[in-house]
Design a protein around this motif. Structure first.
Motif, PDB file in Angstrom:
ATOM      1  N   UNK A  37     -18.633 -23.309  13.608  1.00  0.00           N
ATOM      2  CA  UNK A  37     -19.932 -22.673  13.405  1.00  0.00           C
ATOM      3  C   UNK A  37     -20.035 -21.412  14.261  1.00  0.00           C
ATOM      4  N   UNK A  38     -19.579 -21.524  15.510  1.00  0.00           N
ATOM      5  CA  UNK A  38     -19.610 -20.369  16.402  1.00  0.00           C
ATOM      6  C   UNK A  38     -18.709 -19.253  15.875  1.00  0.00           C
ATOM      7  N   UNK A  39     -17.466 -19.567  15.528  1.00  0.00           N
ATOM      8  CA  UNK A  39     -16.537 -18.539  15.052  1.00  0.00           C
ATOM      9  C   UNK A  39     -17.035 -17.888  13.763  1.00  0.00           C
ATOM     10  N   UNK A  55     -27.403 -10.766  10.736  1.00  0.00           N
ATOM     11  CA  UNK A  55     -27.725 -11.298  12.062  1.00  0.00           C
ATOM     12  C   UNK A  55     -28.507 -12.602  11.979  1.00  0.00           C
ATOM     13  N   UNK A  56     -29.286 -12.783  10.925  1.00  0.00           N
ATOM     14  CA  UNK A  56     -30.054 -14.031  10.778  1.00  0.00           C
ATOM     15  C   UNK A  56     -29.126 -15.225  10.574  1.00  0.00           C
ATOM     16  N   UNK A  57     -28.113 -15.057   9.754  1.00  0.00           N
ATOM     17  CA  UNK A  57     -27.170 -16.159   9.519  1.00  0.00           C
ATOM     18  C   UNK A  57     -26.379 -16.440  10.783  1.00  0.00           C
ATOM     19  N   UNK A  58     -26.026 -15.388  11.521  1.00  0.00           N
ATOM     20  CA  UNK A  58     -25.339 -15.592  12.795  1.00  0.00           C
ATOM     21  C   UNK A  58     -26.213 -16.415  13.734  1.00  0.00           C
ATOM     22  N   UNK A  61     -26.298 -20.058  12.673  1.00  0.00           N
ATOM     23  CA  UNK A  61     -25.063 -20.769  13.018  1.00  0.00           C
ATOM     24  C   UNK A  61     -24.949 -20.992  14.529  1.00  0.00           C
ATOM     25  N   UNK A  62     -25.369 -20.017  15.325  1.00  0.00           N
ATOM     26  CA  UNK A  62     -25.383 -20.217  16.774  1.00  0.00           C
ATOM     27  C   UNK A  62     -26.295 -21.393  17.126  1.00  0.00           C
ATOM     28  N   UNK A  63     -27.436 -21.470  16.449  1.00  0.00           N
ATOM     29  CA  UNK A  63     -28.376 -22.562  16.700  1.00  0.00           C
ATOM     30  C   UNK A  63     -27.728 -23.920  16.386  1.00  0.00           C
ATOM     31  N   UNK A  64     -27.041 -24.003  15.258  1.00  0.00           N
ATOM     32  CA  UNK A  64     -26.380 -25.268  14.888  1.00  0.00           C
ATOM     33  C   UNK A  64     -25.331 -25.668  15.925  1.00  0.00           C
ATOM     34  N   UNK A  73     -22.064 -20.768  22.027  1.00  0.00           N
ATOM     35  CA  UNK A  73     -23.154 -20.611  21.063  1.00  0.00           C
ATOM     36  C   UNK A  73     -24.498 -20.623  21.782  1.00  0.00           C
ATOM     37  N   UNK A  74     -24.637 -21.479  22.792  1.00  0.00           N
ATOM     38  CA  UNK A  74     -25.871 -21.512  23.580  1.00  0.00           C
ATOM     39  C   UNK A  74     -26.105 -20.164  24.254  1.00  0.00           C
ATOM     40  N   UNK A  75     -25.033 -19.581  24.777  1.00  0.00           N
ATOM     41  CA  UNK A  75     -25.140 -18.274  25.431  1.00  0.00           C
ATOM     42  C   UNK A  75     -25.562 -17.199  24.433  1.00  0.00           C
ATOM     43  N   UNK A  76     -24.916 -17.148  23.280  1.00  0.00           N
ATOM     44  CA  UNK A  76     -25.269 -16.135  22.278  1.00  0.00           C
ATOM     45  C   UNK A  76     -26.685 -16.343  21.750  1.00  0.00           C
ATOM     46  N   UNK A  77     -27.088 -17.603  21.610  1.00  0.00           N
ATOM     47  CA  UNK A  77     -28.449 -17.887  21.159  1.00  0.00           C
ATOM     48  C   UNK A  77     -29.458 -17.442  22.221  1.00  0.00           C
ATOM     49  N   UNK A  78     -29.126 -17.630  23.493  1.00  0.00           N
ATOM     50  CA  UNK A  78     -29.990 -17.158  24.577  1.00  0.00           C
ATOM     51  C   UNK A  78     -30.174 -15.647  24.493  1.00  0.00           C
TER      52      UNK A  78
END
Length: 169
Positions: A37-39, A55-58, A61-64, A73-78
């Motif tokens: 999901x992250x990749x 960017x919305x889909x990214x 996926x980061x959220x998932x 993914x937590x870092x990118x979501x932050x």
């Protein structure tokens, strides 16, 4: 599927092929694989591997992947919450929560980002001692920006007659 996607993306043992990597990441992501999901999310902002720029889909996926505990993914979501990216509203409280979560896992970038939020009271109560602690943890891992911020914070505290702890704690 995920590992083969990595091999395709990097051209390790197979011809480099971003489109095939995306296909394989998607299959693994649909099965709940956090790293996939992250990749896959990483390919959306620039529209790589035949994907549209999205960017919305990214962010989705980061959220998932973040819900599965995947630290990157937590870092990118932050970051998305801190900047209001990917269709997410700016939410300093959620950004601070996620930065701290990743910072506690030892990530230098998250430690520096969380320290900055603590220093300025964005999404968390203003706390110079906590800011110094996290800047120091990040700086000790070689983060130059955190070294700069820590030095600035300590100089400012000294000039104001306040003492901040010399060691993380």
């Amino acid at each position: 599927m995920y590992n083969l996607g990595v091999f395709c993306e990097q051209g390790r043992g197979v011809p480099q092929d971003d489109t095939e990597a995306v296909r394989l990441y998607r299959l693994a992501a649909e099965q709940g694989h956090g790293a996939a999901q992250f990749n896959l999310a990483q390919h959306y902002p620039q529209g790589m591997g035949g994907l549209p720029q999205d960017d919305r889909e990214a962010a989705h996926l980061y959220h998932l992947a973040a819900k599965l505990g995947f630290a990157k993914a937590q870092l990118n979501l932050a970051v998305h919450h801190a900047r209001g990216k990917g269709g997410l509203p700016r939410d300093d409280r959620e950004a601070a929560r996620l930065f701290r979560l990743v910072a506690e896992q030892g990530d230098a970038a998250a430690q520096g980002s969380y320290a900055l939020l603590c220093e300025h009271g964005r999404g968390t109560p203003q706390d110079y001692i906590k800011a110094a602690r996290y800047y120091r943890l990040s700086a000790e891992q070689g983060n130059a920006l955190s070294r700069l911020h820590l030095g600035r914070l300590l100089l400012g505290a000294a000039a104001a007659g306040r003492a901040l702890p010399a060691a993380p704690g």
